[in-house]
Motif scaffolding. Structure first.
Motif, PDB file in Angstrom:
ATOM      1  N   SER A   1       0.840  -1.201   0.000  1.00 24.93           N
ATOM      2  CA  SER A   1       0.000   0.000   0.000  1.00 24.93           C
ATOM      3  C   SER A   1       0.873   1.248   0.000  1.00 24.93           C
ATOM      4  CB  SER A   1      -0.897   0.035   1.233  1.00 24.93           C
ATOM      5  OG  SER A   1      -1.736  -1.084   1.270  1.00 24.93           O
ATOM      6  N   LYS A   2       1.853   1.212   0.873  1.00 26.28           N
ATOM      7  CA  LYS A   2       2.688   2.387   1.081  1.00 26.28           C
ATOM      8  C   LYS A   2       3.568   2.706  -0.133  1.00 26.28           C
ATOM      9  CE  LYS A   2       6.174   4.059   4.299  1.00 26.28           C
ATOM     10  NZ  LYS A   2       7.342   3.418   4.881  1.00 26.28           N
ATOM     11  N   HIS A   3       4.079   1.658  -0.785  1.00 27.25           N
ATOM     12  CA  HIS A   3       5.048   1.884  -1.859  1.00 27.25           C
ATOM     13  C   HIS A   3       4.443   1.818  -3.263  1.00 27.25           C
ATOM     14  CE1 HIS A   3       8.548   2.016   0.800  1.00 27.25           C
ATOM     15  NE2 HIS A   3       7.929   1.094   1.505  1.00 27.25           N
ATOM     16  N   GLY A   4       3.110   1.709  -3.314  1.00 26.97           N
ATOM     17  CA  GLY A   4       2.466   1.613  -4.619  1.00 26.97           C
ATOM     18  C   GLY A   4       2.792   2.780  -5.530  1.00 26.97           C
ATOM     19  N   ASN A   5       2.601   3.983  -5.015  1.00 28.11           N
ATOM     20  CA  ASN A   5       2.811   5.151  -5.881  1.00 28.11           C
ATOM     21  C   ASN A   5       4.261   5.265  -6.334  1.00 28.11           C
ATOM     22  OD1 ASN A   5       0.163   5.997  -5.917  1.00 28.11           O
ATOM     23  ND2 ASN A   5       0.389   7.120  -3.978  1.00 28.11           N
ATOM     24  N   GLU A   6       5.164   4.791  -5.472  1.00 30.25           N
ATOM     25  CA  GLU A   6       6.589   4.876  -5.792  1.00 30.25           C
ATOM     26  C   GLU A   6       6.981   3.897  -6.910  1.00 30.25           C
ATOM     27  OE1 GLU A   6       8.720   3.996  -2.209  1.00 30.25           O
ATOM     28  OE2 GLU A   6      10.706   4.216  -3.112  1.00 30.25           O
ATOM     29  N   PHE A   7       6.410   2.680  -6.851  1.00 28.91           N
ATOM     30  CA  PHE A   7       6.934   1.609  -7.717  1.00 28.91           C
ATOM     31  C   PHE A   7       5.947   1.020  -8.717  1.00 28.91           C
ATOM     32  CE2 PHE A   7       9.732   0.448  -3.852  1.00 28.91           C
ATOM     33  CZ  PHE A   7      10.824   1.159  -4.342  1.00 28.91           C
ATOM     34  N   ALA A   8       4.645   1.185  -8.491  1.00 25.17           N
ATOM     35  CA  ALA A   8       3.716   0.295  -9.202  1.00 25.17           C
ATOM     36  C   ALA A   8       3.256   0.800 -10.567  1.00 25.17           C
ATOM     37  CB  ALA A   8       2.502   0.009  -8.329  1.00 25.17           C
ATOM     38  N   SER A   9       3.588   2.021 -10.908  1.00 28.37           N
ATOM     39  CA  SER A   9       3.206   2.535 -12.227  1.00 28.37           C
ATOM     40  C   SER A   9       1.703   2.360 -12.472  1.00 28.37           C
ATOM     41  CB  SER A   9       4.036   1.783 -13.285  1.00 28.37           C
ATOM     42  OG  SER A   9       3.868   2.365 -14.540  1.00 28.37           O
ATOM     43  N   PHE A  10       0.921   2.824 -11.492  1.00 29.29           N
ATOM     44  CA  PHE A  10      -0.529   2.647 -11.561  1.00 29.29           C
ATOM     45  C   PHE A  10      -1.102   3.232 -12.844  1.00 29.29           C
ATOM     46  CE2 PHE A  10      -0.440   2.574  -6.715  1.00 29.29           C
ATOM     47  CZ  PHE A  10      -0.569   1.192  -6.674  1.00 29.29           C
ATOM     48  N   GLY A  11      -2.040   2.498 -13.396  1.00 32.10           N
ATOM     49  CA  GLY A  11      -2.729   2.982 -14.587  1.00 32.10           C
ATOM     50  C   GLY A  11      -2.050   2.592 -15.889  1.00 32.10           C
ATOM     51  N   ASN A  12      -0.772   2.193 -15.803  1.00 33.20           N
ATOM     52  CA  ASN A  12      -0.058   1.835 -17.039  1.00 33.20           C
ATOM     53  C   ASN A  12       0.112   0.324 -17.163  1.00 33.20           C
ATOM     54  OD1 ASN A  12       0.525   4.604 -17.609  1.00 33.20           O
ATOM     55  ND2 ASN A  12       2.115   4.482 -16.028  1.00 33.20           N
ATOM     56  N   PRO A  13      -0.543  -0.267 -18.129  1.00 29.21           N
ATOM     57  CA  PRO A  13      -0.360  -1.710 -18.317  1.00 29.21           C
ATOM     58  C   PRO A  13       1.084  -2.011 -18.732  1.00 29.21           C
ATOM     59  CG  PRO A  13      -2.173  -0.883 -19.676  1.00 29.21           C
ATOM     60  CD  PRO A  13      -1.479   0.307 -19.101  1.00 29.21           C
ATOM     61  N   THR A  14       1.626  -3.083 -18.206  1.00 30.12           N
ATOM     62  CA  THR A  14       2.994  -3.489 -18.562  1.00 30.12           C
ATOM     63  C   THR A  14       2.969  -4.969 -18.928  1.00 30.12           C
ATOM     64  OG1 THR A  14       3.309  -3.809 -16.193  1.00 30.12           O
ATOM     65  CG2 THR A  14       4.275  -1.831 -17.132  1.00 30.12           C
ATOM     66  N   TRP A  15       4.064  -5.429 -19.513  1.00 33.67           N
ATOM     67  CA  TRP A  15       4.183  -6.852 -19.870  1.00 33.67           C
ATOM     68  C   TRP A  15       4.927  -7.579 -18.765  1.00 33.67           C
ATOM     69  CZ3 TRP A  15       1.143  -8.188 -23.678  1.00 33.67           C
ATOM     70  CH2 TRP A  15       0.808  -7.242 -24.650  1.00 33.67           C
ATOM     71  N   PHE A  16       4.425  -8.742 -18.458  1.00 27.90           N
ATOM     72  CA  PHE A  16       4.953  -9.545 -17.349  1.00 27.90           C
ATOM     73  C   PHE A  16       6.114 -10.400 -17.862  1.00 27.90           C
ATOM     74  CE2 PHE A  16       3.687 -13.244 -14.322  1.00 27.90           C
ATOM     75  CZ  PHE A  16       4.407 -12.707 -13.273  1.00 27.90           C
ATOM     76  N   SER A  17       7.256 -10.330 -17.164  1.00 28.05           N
ATOM     77  CA  SER A  17       8.426 -11.083 -17.631  1.00 28.05           C
ATOM     78  C   SER A  17       9.412 -11.285 -16.489  1.00 28.05           C
ATOM     79  CB  SER A  17       9.136 -10.290 -18.745  1.00 28.05           C
ATOM     80  OG  SER A  17       9.796  -9.165 -18.171  1.00 28.05           O
ATOM     81  N   TRP A  18      10.519 -11.963 -16.764  1.00 25.80           N
ATOM     82  CA  TRP A  18      11.541 -12.154 -15.717  1.00 25.80           C
ATOM     83  C   TRP A  18      12.056 -10.819 -15.209  1.00 25.80           C
ATOM     84  CZ3 TRP A  18      15.904  -9.630 -16.821  1.00 25.80           C
ATOM     85  CH2 TRP A  18      16.244  -9.435 -18.168  1.00 25.80           C
ATOM     86  N   ASP A  19      11.925  -9.762 -15.985  1.00 21.63           N
ATOM     87  CA  ASP A  19      12.435  -8.450 -15.569  1.00 21.63           C
ATOM     88  C   ASP A  19      11.368  -7.602 -14.887  1.00 21.63           C
ATOM     89  OD1 ASP A  19      14.001  -6.172 -15.288  1.00 21.63           O
ATOM     90  OD2 ASP A  19      13.624  -5.472 -17.336  1.00 21.63           O
ATOM     91  N   ASN A  20      10.145  -7.766 -15.305  1.00 21.52           N
ATOM     92  CA  ASN A  20       9.090  -6.868 -14.823  1.00 21.52           C
ATOM     93  C   ASN A  20       7.922  -7.655 -14.218  1.00 21.52           C
ATOM     94  OD1 ASN A  20       7.026  -5.008 -14.449  1.00 21.52           O
ATOM     95  ND2 ASN A  20       7.547  -3.828 -16.275  1.00 21.52           N
ATOM     96  N   LYS A  21       7.752  -7.502 -12.918  1.00 25.54           N
ATOM     97  CA  LYS A  21       6.755  -8.295 -12.198  1.00 25.54           C
ATOM     98  C   LYS A  21       5.487  -7.505 -11.904  1.00 25.54           C
ATOM     99  CE  LYS A  21      10.454 -10.704 -12.309  1.00 25.54           C
ATOM    100  NZ  LYS A  21      11.598 -10.532 -11.508  1.00 25.54           N
ATOM    101  N   LEU A  22       5.375  -6.283 -12.458  1.00 24.31           N
ATOM    102  CA  LEU A  22       4.246  -5.439 -12.050  1.00 24.31           C
ATOM    103  C   LEU A  22       2.893  -6.047 -12.386  1.00 24.31           C
ATOM    104  CD1 LEU A  22       5.484  -1.806 -12.802  1.00 24.31           C
ATOM    105  CD2 LEU A  22       5.249  -2.949 -10.577  1.00 24.31           C
ATOM    106  N   ALA A  23       2.735  -6.523 -13.616  1.00 27.72           N
ATOM    107  CA  ALA A  23       1.418  -7.044 -14.000  1.00 27.72           C
ATOM    108  C   ALA A  23       1.051  -8.256 -13.136  1.00 27.72           C
ATOM    109  CB  ALA A  23       1.406  -7.406 -15.482  1.00 27.72           C
ATOM    110  N   GLY A  24       2.037  -9.081 -12.841  1.00 29.19           N
ATOM    111  CA  GLY A  24       1.789 -10.232 -11.976  1.00 29.19           C
ATOM    112  C   GLY A  24       1.383  -9.788 -10.575  1.00 29.19           C
ATOM    113  N   THR A  25       2.067  -8.774 -10.075  1.00 25.26           N
ATOM    114  CA  THR A  25       1.743  -8.253  -8.742  1.00 25.26           C
ATOM    115  C   THR A  25       0.321  -7.704  -8.724  1.00 25.26           C
ATOM    116  OG1 THR A  25       4.061  -7.622  -8.519  1.00 25.26           O
ATOM    117  CG2 THR A  25       2.521  -6.647  -6.953  1.00 25.26           C
TER     118      THR A  25
END
Ligand SMILES: *[C@@H]1O[C@H](CO)[C@@H](O)[C@H](O)[C@H]1NC(C)=O
Ligand SMILES: *[C@@H]1O[C@H](CO)[C@@H](O)[C@H](O)[C@H]1NC(C)=O
Ligand SMILES: *[C@@H]1O[C@H](CO)[C@@H](O)[C@H](O)[C@H]1NC(C)=O
Length: 524
Positions: free
Chosen positions: A287-311
């Motif tokens: 909750s606390k670090h969402g704005n810092e790291f989660a790139s809210f609103g922007n869809p991303t591709w899930f891969s070994w490098d980028n876990k945002l969509a999975g999260t």
């Protein structure tokens, strides 16, 4: 007669009504029981029978899991691959550690900790959600065994709180050679991260792997499960308190698994730790670090490098199934972003991604393009099942309404493409279907098991115009380009090299499709 028949008629009706009432009561009772069994709050997914088995996906799943046996390093147990044997037995010895287990990454013999940990996390997730479906087709034991082979490695690779060995073998020594893992003689140097040279993304991904695996083994091996969880917590603390990118601190890793940042791994690891512990600290962290790291609103591709969509999908799960999340602000942003990811995948959505081939395959990269096709399809299957299991049937994309089943259809379309329903009429899973890659970029597969080669003379087999002598059953290769061309030659690692993380994603995807049921086994 008349009277009698009349009275028999009444009696018949009476019996029929009693029977009907009993049936209705039985149904109501069963449904109630199921809901009750599913979770404390009654909002959890309703477990049901696995449903009819789809042989196509069941066969492919069996193959996809077999690829992990091909990639195993160490002293093999119950080896089912005739052309594989023991290898890497002294890995780790320079640090007095036994790092012999784990998985070779791809067509080479490096054990890269960052993608290996991701592979383990995805295998865990697949087992947690779809273990019952794997079980229905006799694949659960195999999946758990390959996962454990990998987490065994990470336990040994983490000898103290702030030390994690993140690589065995050196690409500069390994890649100039073309040889079987069983005969390799090159030095196998180690790379580690520690308090002076931290590597947040890899420590956090290892934490995610071990936290998720601790759930997998919770019932079957509680002791192993708590060992994993202990490592997971320590690794997360290490990742969080000693922040630093492993790619920045150890520049030599940039050439292969260059990380574009560690915020996604921190959120992903905290999300898994919350699932594994139900300790609200981890939920507060996301909750606390969402704005810092989660790139809210922007869809991303899930891969070994980028876990945002999975999260985002994993955290959506909480909102779908758990009622008591009081005080955890910001989870809605994760779910909204997960929805945006889904809207990008639905082919008829107003926000549909343009990164889609004419044949309908999601395609965003020329290197190992099928990674994102598999990951997107896996997430779509999960999201669709979360929706159906929590009786939410529709999703809105810029005002246009889609059914949950349309997400599942998208997932199927990607799986079907990989299995042969594509303009080239070929499967990208080795050994599946009539036509599949025969020249994959894979040292072990391309050299006869009885050949004795050194580092360089093995290139005779690399140069050979004959198909690989060993069929690497189940390997999902990199796949076609955006223009749907594919060149089945060995000297084509962009398209024709398999990877363990591709296969983990494929395992997740196929196990979601293996039965007609879309009701989840559930993580809780
Ligand atoms: C690795 O990623 C970083 C951050 O995105 C980038 O600045 C750097 O150029 C990349 N290195 C290589 C070799 O691609
Ligand atoms: C394989 O082919 C390469 C490039 O043509 C050549 O340099 C090398 O000598 C060949 N190696 C063997 C062992 O045939
Ligand atoms: C297809 O795309 C690849 C990679 O971008 C390119 O090298 C190749 O020339 C293209 N082939 C055709 C037939 O357009």
């Amino acid at each position: 007669m008349g009277e009698k028949s009349n009275s028999r008629g009444w009696c018949g009706w009476f019996i029929a009504i009693i029977v009907l009432a009993a049936v209705v009561l039985a149904i109501v009772y069963t449904v109630k029981l199921k809901i009750k069994k599913s979770g404390d709050d009654g909002a959890g997914p309703v477990p049901g029978p696995p449903g009819a088995i789809d042989k196509k996906y069941a066969d492919a799943l069996k193959l996809a899991l077999q690829f992990f046996d091909i990639q195993k390093s160490g002293k093999l147990e119950n080896n089912k691959i005739s052309w594989r044997g023991d290898s890497g037995l002294k890995d780790g010895s320079e640090a007095n550690l036994d790092l012999s287990k784990g998985l070779y990454d791809a067509g080479d013999h490096i054990k890269f900790g960052f993608p290996m940990a991701f592979t383990a996390t995805i295998l865990s997730w697949s087992i947690l959600e779809y273990g019952d479906q794997m079980k229905a087709v006799n694949q659960l034991a195999s999946a758990k065994e390959s996962l454990r082979w990998t987490t065994d490695f990470f336990i040994k690779a983490h000898p103290s709180d702030n030390v994690l060995y993140i690589q065995v073998g050196d690409p500069d020594l390994d890649h100039p050679c073309w040889e079987r893992p069983e005969t390799m003689k090159e030095k196998r140097p180690l790379i580690k991260i520690d308090a002076e040279t931290p590597g947040t993304e890899v420590a956090a991904e290892a934490a995610a792997a071990m936290a998720s695996a601790s759930l997998v083994f919770k019932d079957s091996d509680p002791e192993y499960s708590s060992t994993l969880l202990r490592h997971a917590k320590q690794l997360f603390d290490f990742a969080e308190t000693k922040r630093g990118s492993y790619s920045v601190n150890i520049p030599e890793v940039q050439k292969f698994y260059n990380s574009t940042g560690y915020g996604d791994e921190l959120l992903w690891a905290a999300s898994w730790l919350y699932h594994a512990t139900e300790d609200k600290t981890y939920l507060d962290y996301v909750s606390k670090h969402g704005n810092e790291f989660a790139s809210f609103g922007n869809p991303t591709w899930f891969s070994w490098d980028n876990k945002l969509a999975g999260t985002q999908v994993l955290l959506s799960r909480l909102l779908f199934f758990k009622k008591d999340l009081s005080g955890s602000k910001g989870l809605g942003n994760y779910r909204d972003t997960a929805k945006a990811v889904m809207c990008g995948l639905l082919p008829n959505s107003p926000t549909a991604t343009k990164s889609r081939t004419n044949g309908g395959l999601v395609s965003v990269s020329e290197w190992n393009g099928l990674q994102q096709s598999a990951s997107a399809a896996f997430l779509a299957s999960l999201f669709s099942d979360y929706m159906l299991s929590s009786r939410l049937h529709k999703i809105s994309c810029d005002g246009k309404i889609f059914k949950a089943t349309e997400l599942r259809d998208f997932a199927k379309s990607q799986a079907d493409y990989m299995l042969g329903k594509n303009p080239l009429g070929m499967s990208f899973v080795v050994g599946y279907g009539e036509k599949y890659p025969e020249f994959i970029h894979h040292r072990g597969a391309s050299i006869p098991a009885d050949a004795t080669t050194g580092c360089l003379d093995g290139f005779k087999y690399f140069n050979s115009t004959e198909p690989n002598p060993n069929i690497a059953y189940g390997a999902l290769v990199g796949g076609p380009f955006f223009n749907e061309t594919f060149h089945d030659i060995r000297d084509n690692p962009r398209q024709n090299e398999p990877t363990t993380y591709n296969n983990a994603l494929l395992v997740g995807l196929l196990s979601s499709l293996v039965t007609t049921s879309s009701v989840l086994q559930s993580l809780k």
